[in-house]
Design a protein around this motif. Structure first.
Motif, PDB file in Angstrom:
ATOM      1  N   GLU A 138     -33.571 -82.069  11.482  1.00  6.20           N
ATOM      2  CA  GLU A 138     -32.456 -83.001  11.281  1.00  6.20           C
ATOM      3  C   GLU A 138     -31.302 -82.317  10.557  1.00  6.20           C
ATOM      4  OE1 GLU A 138     -31.574 -87.280   9.050  1.00  6.20           O
ATOM      5  OE2 GLU A 138     -33.631 -86.740   9.596  1.00  6.20           O
ATOM      6  N   ARG A 139     -31.630 -81.547   9.522  1.00  6.35           N
ATOM      7  CA  ARG A 139     -30.605 -80.817   8.771  1.00  6.35           C
ATOM      8  C   ARG A 139     -29.968 -79.747   9.642  1.00  6.35           C
ATOM      9  NH1 ARG A 139     -30.554 -76.167   5.711  1.00  6.35           N
ATOM     10  NH2 ARG A 139     -29.052 -76.148   3.965  1.00  6.35           N
ATOM     11  N   GLU A 140     -30.778 -79.094  10.455  1.00  7.23           N
ATOM     12  CA  GLU A 140     -30.276 -78.053  11.356  1.00  7.23           C
ATOM     13  C   GLU A 140     -29.224 -78.615  12.304  1.00  7.23           C
ATOM     14  OE1 GLU A 140     -32.124 -74.578  14.244  1.00  7.23           O
ATOM     15  OE2 GLU A 140     -33.230 -76.451  13.976  1.00  7.23           O
ATOM     16  N   LYS A 141     -29.494 -79.800  12.823  1.00  9.37           N
ATOM     17  CA  LYS A 141     -28.560 -80.439  13.756  1.00  9.37           C
ATOM     18  C   LYS A 141     -27.307 -80.920  13.042  1.00  9.37           C
ATOM     19  CE  LYS A 141     -28.326 -84.085  17.267  1.00  9.37           C
ATOM     20  NZ  LYS A 141     -29.093 -85.164  17.956  1.00  9.37           N
ATOM     21  N   LYS A 142     -27.475 -81.531  11.876  1.00  9.77           N
ATOM     22  CA  LYS A 142     -26.355 -82.078  11.119  1.00  9.77           C
ATOM     23  C   LYS A 142     -25.414 -80.983  10.635  1.00  9.77           C
ATOM     24  CE  LYS A 142     -25.315 -84.961   7.076  1.00  9.77           C
ATOM     25  NZ  LYS A 142     -25.910 -85.726   5.939  1.00  9.77           N
ATOM     26  N   LYS A 143     -25.985 -79.886  10.119  1.00 15.05           N
ATOM     27  CA  LYS A 143     -25.187 -78.794   9.570  1.00 15.05           C
ATOM     28  C   LYS A 143     -24.762 -77.774  10.635  1.00 15.05           C
ATOM     29  CE  LYS A 143     -25.573 -79.854   5.116  1.00 15.05           C
ATOM     30  NZ  LYS A 143     -24.424 -80.068   4.198  1.00 15.05           N
TER      31      LYS A 143
END
Length: 215
Positions: A138-143
């Protein structure tokens, strides 16, 4: 007299000479795939059995090199050294160019990890492949985080040269990247497009020591 002795002891403990031994020079060709396939050469000075420090050599003139040295334990040095001096067994680095070094991204260690991929064949030799990526999808996609892939010749018993400081800290903590010579390295953006490619062009044995005095 007692105060003078105390001052003398203080200076004794504060003054220190650091020595770093290099036994290999690695030269890579870096291709910038997003900028009209531009290529450049980068050279690293390393110690095969101690990857806590390395030096980056950038040739700026025919007889002059810019050297960037990093000791992950807290020392950073950047300055110029003549090409002829790099062929000497020992070089004393000017203390004025030395500064303290601290990895500002150390807190990111728990957010990334190495993932083993399928082996590949390079120059008729089986090499290991590992990916460095975020362990939080999720963080990978958001950032919009990218990934790095390392192609490693594990027949060479040397500690991996990790110039990306966070990668080094992850390796230091988990030791989940094998010893070996990094033959190629790729960086992909969040769209899975390859942005840069590093390919080993040469590897040579050297005998060189950097000496830095903190006095």
């Amino acid at each position: 007299m007692t105060n003078l002795i105390k001052i003398g002891l203080c200076f004794f403990f504060l003054s220190q000479t650091y020595e770093y031994n290099f036994n290999r020079r690695l030269t890579y060709e870096v291709t910038d795939l997003k900028n009209q396939q531009n290529k450049r050469i980068i050279t690293y000075l390393i110690n095969e059995q101690d990857n806590s420090y390395n030096a980056f050599q950038n040739n700026i003139l025919s007889n002059q090199n810019e050297i960037t040295f990093v000791d992950q334990n807290g020392i950073y040095w950047k300055g110029q050294i003549k090409t002829e001096d790099l062929n000497k067994p020992k070089i004393s680095l000017e203390k004025e160019q030395m500064t303290n070094y601290s990895n500002p991204y150390k807190y990111q260690v728990d957010n990334y990890d190495f993932i083993e991929l399928k082996d590949t064949v390079l120059n008729e030799k089986v090499c290991k492949r590992f990916m460095l990526k975020s362990n939080d999808a999720e963080r990978e996609k958001k950032k919009k985080l990218g990934t790095e892939i390392y192609v490693i010749d594990t027949s060479s018993n040397m500690k991996p040269m990790l110039t990306f400081v966070t990668a080094y800290e992850i390796w230091k903590k988990r030791k989940n990247l094998p010893n070996g010579l990094i033959m190629e390295k790729y960086f992909f953006n969040a769209k899975h497009e390859m942005i840069t490619k590093e390919k080993l062009k040469s590897s040579e044995n050297i005998k060189l020591t950097f000496s830095i005095s903190s006095e």
